[in-house]
Design a protein around this motif. Sequence first.
Motif, short mmCIF file in Angstrom:
data_model
loop_
_atom_site.label_atom_id
_atom_site.label_comp_id
_atom_site.label_asym_id
_atom_site.label_seq_id
_atom_site.Cartn_x
_atom_site.Cartn_y
_atom_site.Cartn_z
N GLU A 1 0.45 -1.38 -0.28
CA GLU A 1 -0.07 -0.25 -0.02
C GLU A 1 0.98 1.31 -0.21
O GLU A 1 1.89 1.06 0.74
CB GLU A 1 -1.27 0.65 1.57
CG GLU A 1 -1.70 -0.97 1.04
CD GLU A 1 -2.83 -0.69 2.59
OE1 GLU A 1 -3.23 -0.49 2.97
OE2 GLU A 1 -3.59 -1.86 2.71
N GLU A 2 0.54 2.33 -0.79
CA GLU A 2 1.13 3.66 -0.35
C GLU A 2 0.53 4.56 0.72
O GLU A 2 -0.32 4.07 0.84
CB GLU A 2 0.78 4.27 -1.92
CG GLU A 2 1.89 3.18 -3.31
CD GLU A 2 1.71 4.37 -4.65
OE1 GLU A 2 1.83 5.83 -4.20
OE2 GLU A 2 1.42 3.80 -5.58
N GLY A 3 1.29 5.34 1.45
CA GLY A 3 1.59 5.96 2.82
C GLY A 3 0.62 7.74 1.80
O GLY A 3 0.81 7.69 0.56
N GLY A 4 0.66 8.45 2.67
CA GLY A 4 0.27 9.95 2.61
C GLY A 4 -0.96 10.28 2.23
O GLY A 4 -1.34 9.52 1.71
#
Length: 51
Positions: free
Chosen positions: A3-6
């Motif tokens: 999963e990409e964060g931010g």
Amino acid sequence: MTEEGGESVCWLDRVCPDCGLLVEDVDLPAPCPRCGATVPSDSQERPGELT
């Protein structure tokens, strides 16, 4: 799968046009706490912005 964060939103409308400070936790338009310039709301035109 990773999963990409931010943040998923753009905070560009909360950046002071004069000094670049990210203005958080206030309703816009509002004065910048660093330099006093008005940080416009997303619906207002910014100086130098192409329309």
